[in-house]
Write an enzyme that holds these catalytic residues in place. Structure first.
Site, PDB file in Angstrom:
ATOM      1  N   ARG A   1       0.899  -1.034   0.058  1.00 26.98           N
ATOM      2  CA  ARG A   1       0.020   0.016  -0.091  1.00 26.98           C
ATOM      3  C   ARG A   1       0.397   0.687  -0.411  1.00 26.98           C
ATOM      4  NH1 ARG A   1      -1.399   1.569   4.621  1.00 26.98           N
ATOM      5  NH2 ARG A   1      -2.136  -0.080   5.374  1.00 26.98           N
TER       6      ARG A   1
ATOM      7  N   TYR B   1     -16.409  17.983 -13.531  1.00 30.98           N
ATOM      8  CA  TYR B   1     -17.052  17.369 -13.509  1.00 30.98           C
ATOM      9  C   TYR B   1     -18.106  15.970 -12.782  1.00 30.98           C
ATOM     10  CZ  TYR B   1     -17.081  11.875 -12.692  1.00 30.98           C
ATOM     11  OH  TYR B   1     -16.723  10.841 -12.749  1.00 30.98           O
TER      12      TYR B   1
ATOM     13  N   ASP C   1      -7.722  19.520 -13.405  1.00 28.69           N
ATOM     14  CA  ASP C   1      -7.750  18.615 -14.253  1.00 28.69           C
ATOM     15  C   ASP C   1      -7.574  17.989 -15.666  1.00 28.69           C
ATOM     16  OD1 ASP C   1      -9.445  16.106 -15.032  1.00 28.69           O
ATOM     17  OD2 ASP C   1     -10.649  16.447 -13.446  1.00 28.69           O
TER      18      ASP C   1
ATOM     19  N   LYS D   1      -8.543   7.551 -18.984  1.00 27.86           N
ATOM     20  CA  LYS D   1      -9.172   7.672 -20.388  1.00 27.86           C
ATOM     21  C   LYS D   1      -8.204   7.901 -20.737  1.00 27.86           C
ATOM     22  CE  LYS D   1     -13.424   8.263 -18.548  1.00 27.86           C
ATOM     23  NZ  LYS D   1     -12.889   9.147 -16.890  1.00 27.86           N
TER      24      LYS D   1
END
Ligand SMILES: Cc1ncc(COP(=O)(O)O)c(C=O)c1O
Length: 389
Positions: free
Chosen positions: A39, A91, A163, A188
């Site tokens: 992690r 978004y 972003d 994306k």
């Protein structure tokens, strides 16, 4: 960039190895080869993180389980009582996170049309700690002047987070233009093949990067090693894909602009786009997303459109090799109240196209056959025209 993806120093493998492990054996407590628990750090993820840091011209890259997890980590840099100034055409998932999760912890967001930097400046209060923009925005492809907003952020001691999902670092590097943080939905264009969910944060400053890394380890939304590898593999062809997405999107925008059933076309590559000059100044191209509205501005007309295409598949998401389309009012933006959505320019008939890597002529032929079918069914006739007839 391609040659900055390292050859495995242990075996010479040309492809980055997938370290599918949860833990790392230690020689003695605290004596290890740089990794103790996956992690906290994993070599495959670390390679991805250093590649994206370089791509965005930043000091630190941090890879998350999703774009929203990346956004979430940035909001967690704030404290109760702090304020955010955010782009209004944000978004939908970020809007939901700000409103339905963080509002109750005392974080307030002011939404502004960031295409005019003065609106950002005017919304700043002494409590503002973060400015949040997307450029181009989703789905109306509005462009904000990153450099101008970065100056406002600096003068007011706020962080500027961009972003950069829609542009990708192949076209635009916000950190070079003065931003402090870049986030991506790696799902994306960076991934590029619609086969993974991933998020990235890149910071200009190493100290800020360490804070985000701390939050990632403390909260746990890491990207797994296999998805890290897939993302590296996607990034290897980013520049080629983006070039082709952009060339076809420009042709699609020009085709739509002259179609009699189309009302508005949103694409920063069109000289008629209100922010075309800024887009040209701050990015190397205009991307692969094109949105448009129909003269019959109804949800029904858009529904008919998105269910009649053959090559464009109806799905959320964007940036993959296959062309996709979606109807934001009923899909990505349905969590935004209708009046707010319309005020931000996302009208009822707005359709968003993610132009893929098929032949440009095939892409346009699909739109053409859709318009023809809908025309014969009279789906494109506005209610007023129908009455007049
Ligand atoms: C601009 C933008 N930012 C962030 C996200 C969230 O990314 P993810 O779906 O990977 O959580 C999306 C997803 O559509 C997006 O379009």
């Amino acid at each position: 960039m391609i040659h900055s993806i390292p050859v495995d120093p242990l075996t010479g493998a040309i492809s980055v190895p997938i370290y599918q492990t949860s833990t790392f054996v230690q020689e003695a407590p605290g004596v290890n080869k740089g990794y103790d628990y996956a992690r906290t750090g994993n070599p495959t993820r670390a390679t991805l993180e250093s590649i994206v840091a370089k791509l965005e011209n930043g000091s630190t890259g941090i890879a998350f389980a999703s774009g929203l997890a990346a956004i979430d980590a940035i909001v967690k840099l704030l404290e109760s009582g702090d304020e955010i100034v955010a782009v209004d055409d944000i978004y939908g998932g970020a809007f939901r996170l700000f409103t339905q999760v963080y509002q109750k912890f005392g974080i307030k967001v002011h939404y502004v049309d960031a295409t005019d930097a003065a609106n950002v400046f005017n919304a700043i209060t002494p409590k503002t700690k973060l400015i949040w923009i997307e450029t181009p925005t989703n789905p109306t492809l509005k462009i904000s002047d990153i450099q101008a907003i970065a100056k406002i952020a600096k003068a007011n001691r706020c962080l500027l987070c961009v972003d950069n999902t829609f542009a990708s670092p192949a076209l635009q590097q916000p950190l070079t233009l003065g931003a402090d943080i870049v986030v991506h939905s790696g799902t994306k264009y960076l991934g590029g093949h619609s086969d993974l969910i991933a998020g990235l944060v890149i910071t200009k400053d190493a100290e800020l990067g360490a804070k985000v890394k701390f939050l990632q380890n403390a909260c746990g939304a890491i990207l797994g090693p296999f998805d890290s590898w897939l993302l590296i593999r996607g990034i290897e062809t980013l520049h080629l894909r983006i070039r082709q997405h952009g060339a076809s999107a420009q042709a699609v925008a020009e085709y739509l602009r002259q179609h009699p059933a189309v009302d508005k076309v949103f694409y920063p590559g069109l000289p008629t786009h209100p922010n075309h000059d800024i887009a040209k100044k701050q990015s190397k191209g205009f991307g692969g997303i094109v949105s448009f509205t129909l003269k019959n501005d109804t949800e029904q007309a858009a529904t008919d459109f998105v269910t009649t295409t053959e090559l464009f598949q109806l799905a959320e998401s964007l940036g993959g090799i296959k062309s996709l389309l979606c109807h934001p009012a009923q899909m990505t933006h349905k969590t935004i109240p209708a009046d707010k959505r319309r005020a931000a320019g996302v009208s009822d008939s707005l359709v968003r196209l993610s132009v893929g890597l098929e032949e440009t002529a095939d892409i346009i032929a699909d739109l053409e056959q859709t318009f023809k079918k809908l025309d014969s069914k009279k789906s494109l006739v506005t209610p007023q025209l129908a009455i007049a007839k």
